[in-house]
Design a protein around this motif. Structure first.
Motif, short mmCIF file in Angstrom:
data_model
loop_
_atom_site.label_atom_id
_atom_site.label_comp_id
_atom_site.label_asym_id
_atom_site.label_seq_id
_atom_site.Cartn_x
_atom_site.Cartn_y
_atom_site.Cartn_z
N VAL A 11 -6.14 -6.92 -10.00
CA VAL A 11 -6.59 -5.80 -10.83
C VAL A 11 -5.53 -4.71 -10.98
O VAL A 11 -5.77 -3.71 -11.65
CB VAL A 11 -7.89 -5.19 -10.26
CG1 VAL A 11 -9.01 -6.21 -10.27
CG2 VAL A 11 -7.66 -4.62 -8.86
N GLY A 12 -4.37 -4.89 -10.38
CA GLY A 12 -3.35 -3.85 -10.46
C GLY A 12 -3.58 -2.76 -9.43
O GLY A 12 -4.29 -2.95 -8.43
N ASP A 13 -3.02 -1.58 -9.68
CA ASP A 13 -3.14 -0.47 -8.74
C ASP A 13 -4.58 0.02 -8.62
O ASP A 13 -5.26 0.24 -9.64
CB ASP A 13 -2.25 0.69 -9.17
CG ASP A 13 -0.77 0.42 -8.92
OD1 ASP A 13 -0.45 -0.68 -8.40
OD2 ASP A 13 0.05 1.28 -9.26
N VAL A 14 -5.03 0.20 -7.37
CA VAL A 14 -6.35 0.77 -7.10
C VAL A 14 -6.13 1.96 -6.17
O VAL A 14 -5.68 1.79 -5.04
CB VAL A 14 -7.30 -0.23 -6.42
CG1 VAL A 14 -8.70 0.36 -6.33
CG2 VAL A 14 -7.32 -1.57 -7.14
N THR B 13 -2.94 3.98 -2.54
CA THR B 13 -2.93 3.13 -3.72
C THR B 13 -2.57 1.72 -3.30
O THR B 13 -1.49 1.50 -2.74
CB THR B 13 -1.93 3.64 -4.78
OG1 THR B 13 -2.30 4.96 -5.19
CG2 THR B 13 -1.91 2.71 -5.99
N ILE B 14 -3.48 0.79 -3.55
CA ILE B 14 -3.26 -0.62 -3.20
C ILE B 14 -2.78 -1.34 -4.46
O ILE B 14 -3.42 -1.27 -5.51
CB ILE B 14 -4.55 -1.27 -2.67
CG1 ILE B 14 -4.99 -0.61 -1.37
CG2 ILE B 14 -4.35 -2.77 -2.46
CD1 ILE B 14 -5.96 0.52 -1.55
N GLU B 15 -1.64 -2.03 -4.34
CA GLU B 15 -1.09 -2.79 -5.48
C GLU B 15 -1.71 -4.18 -5.46
O GLU B 15 -1.12 -5.14 -4.96
CB GLU B 15 0.42 -2.85 -5.38
CG GLU B 15 1.09 -1.48 -5.40
CD GLU B 15 2.60 -1.57 -5.21
OE1 GLU B 15 3.18 -2.64 -5.50
OE2 GLU B 15 3.21 -0.57 -4.77
N HIS B 16 -2.91 -4.31 -6.01
CA HIS B 16 -3.64 -5.57 -5.94
C HIS B 16 -3.12 -6.55 -6.99
O HIS B 16 -2.92 -6.17 -8.15
CB HIS B 16 -5.14 -5.33 -6.13
CG HIS B 16 -6.00 -6.44 -5.63
ND1 HIS B 16 -6.18 -7.61 -6.33
CD2 HIS B 16 -6.70 -6.58 -4.48
CE1 HIS B 16 -6.97 -8.42 -5.64
NE2 HIS B 16 -7.30 -7.82 -4.52
N PRO B 17 -2.92 -7.81 -6.63
CA PRO B 17 -2.34 -8.77 -7.59
C PRO B 17 -3.27 -9.15 -8.72
O PRO B 17 -2.82 -9.69 -9.73
CB PRO B 17 -2.02 -9.99 -6.71
CG PRO B 17 -2.96 -9.89 -5.56
CD PRO B 17 -3.12 -8.42 -5.29
N VAL C 255 0.86 -1.19 0.00
CA VAL C 255 0.00 0.00 0.00
C VAL C 255 0.89 1.23 0.00
O VAL C 255 1.78 1.37 0.83
CB VAL C 255 -0.93 0.02 1.23
CG1 VAL C 255 -1.80 1.30 1.22
CG2 VAL C 255 -1.82 -1.21 1.27
N ARG C 256 0.64 2.14 -0.95
CA ARG C 256 1.37 3.39 -1.01
C ARG C 256 0.48 4.51 -0.50
O ARG C 256 -0.68 4.63 -0.91
CB ARG C 256 1.82 3.70 -2.45
CG ARG C 256 2.68 2.61 -3.07
CD ARG C 256 3.37 3.11 -4.33
NE ARG C 256 2.44 3.55 -5.35
CZ ARG C 256 1.87 2.75 -6.25
NH1 ARG C 256 2.14 1.44 -6.24
NH2 ARG C 256 1.04 3.23 -7.15
N HIS C 257 1.02 5.33 0.39
CA HIS C 257 0.27 6.43 0.98
C HIS C 257 0.64 7.73 0.28
O HIS C 257 1.80 8.16 0.34
CB HIS C 257 0.55 6.53 2.48
CG HIS C 257 0.21 5.29 3.24
ND1 HIS C 257 -1.05 5.07 3.76
CD2 HIS C 257 0.95 4.19 3.54
CE1 HIS C 257 -1.06 3.89 4.37
NE2 HIS C 257 0.14 3.34 4.25
N ALA C 258 -0.33 8.39 -0.35
CA ALA C 258 -0.06 9.67 -0.99
C ALA C 258 0.22 10.75 0.06
O ALA C 258 0.93 11.71 -0.20
CB ALA C 258 -1.24 10.08 -1.86
N ASP C 259 -0.34 10.57 1.26
CA ASP C 259 -0.15 11.53 2.33
C ASP C 259 1.02 11.07 3.20
O ASP C 259 0.89 10.14 3.99
CB ASP C 259 -1.42 11.65 3.16
CG ASP C 259 -1.28 12.63 4.32
OD1 ASP C 259 -0.26 13.34 4.35
OD2 ASP C 259 -2.18 12.67 5.17
#
Length: 294
Positions: free
Chosen positions: A235-238, A229-233, A169-173
């Motif tokens: 559907v890709g990035d959500v 942004t969740i890097e889902h295996p 999980v990437r945090h924009a904040d």
């Protein structure tokens, strides 16, 4: 009441008063009872049906505090009812002035109607208490994790696997860790007698230099929102808006993930909701979500 109440009779009474709709279950025709079935209660509480039967029949007489707590959440008990259940089990109720892991009945009913959204419910110490199927599809199912690992503070500042999320999980904040520490400091002021909260802070403080640095800065506040942004295996990035809501009169927090209607991210969330996060070719994926064959 003249003959005295035991835990088994109380569990049956509380089970009978709940509608399946109250816990997000469909009401099927030809139900012999208006309340929950034992099988449904067992599933909600994460217990075996046999154990629930033995509890109700008085053959299992020494449930642990953790079992009573999960039953209280599943049965949507009020705080006085929860304390009554503890006493009937021969246990001391949770002390006043400590973090409550009870999900209020109103929050549980609301959660049952938000089943299509990824929603997680957290205690004031950021322990994950319950979640919707869409949360598990997006983040990864935390059901297999030990309870102590279902904690956002450990997930953010701990070592090794992220814990609460099965995927990166990437945090924009970038200020999210600081907001979380500030929120935790405020919780400690409200619950100074909670040994578990104190132990959590000491544990993370020993292992995380970042946590210690943020603690020294001394800011106070609550973690309320973020963009992730969740890097889902599958559907890709959500990329989702992540909002934190606090239920009035309670310290539990609802963490909701959402995306703008009609956006590619919203379509990915809907796909994950329908498929449960499984690949389209997976045999367990619902047929409606599988690609058509010629």
């Amino acid at each position: 009441m003249v003959d005295g109440e035991n835990l088994g009779s109380a569990l049956r009474r509380w089970r009978d008063r709940l509608s399946p709709l109250d816990v997000g279950l469909p009401v099927r025709a030809r139900r012999r009872t208006a309340g929950l079935r034992r099988e449904e209660l067992a599933d909600l509480a994460g217990l075996s049906v046999d154990y629930v039967v033995r509890l109700e029949q008085g053959r299992a007489t020494t449930p642990s505090a953790q079992v009573v707590a999960t039953l209280a959440r599943a049965l949507q008990l009020s705080p006085p009812e929860r304390d009554h259940a503890y006493r009937l089990a021969g246990l001391l109720p949770p002390a006043d002035g400590v973090v409550s892991h009870l999900v209020p009945a109103g929050v549980q009913r609301m959660l049952a109607r938000l089943v299509d959204l990824p929603v997680g419910v957290f205690a004031a110490d950021w322990t994950l208490l319950t979640w919707t199927p869409s949360w598990a599809a997006l983040i990864g199912d935390p059901a297999g994790l030990p309870v102590e690992q279902r904690n956002l503070v450990r997930a953010v500042f701990g070592r090794g696997h992220a814990g609460l999320s099965s995927w990166p999980v990437r945090h924009a904040d970038a200020g999210m860790p600081a907001a979380l520490v500030s929120d935790l400091r405020e919780a400690l002021a409200r619950y100074p007698r909670d040994a578990g909260l104190t132990a959590l802070i000491e544990e993370v403080g020993r292992t995380s230099p970042e946590f210690r640095r943020l603690c020294r800065e001394g800011t106070v506040g609550r973690h309320v929102s973020a963009r992730k942004t969740i890097e889902h295996p599958v559907v890709g990035d959500v990329t989702c808006d992540c909002d934190v809501l606090t239920a009035p009169g309670s310290d539990v927090r609802l963490v909701l993930y959402s995306a703008a209607a009609g956006s590619p991210d919203a379509e990915k969330l809907e796909f994950l909701r329908v498929t449960g996060g499984r690949p389209a070719g997976d045999p367990s994926t619902p047929a409606a979500a599988r690609p058509a064959t010629s």
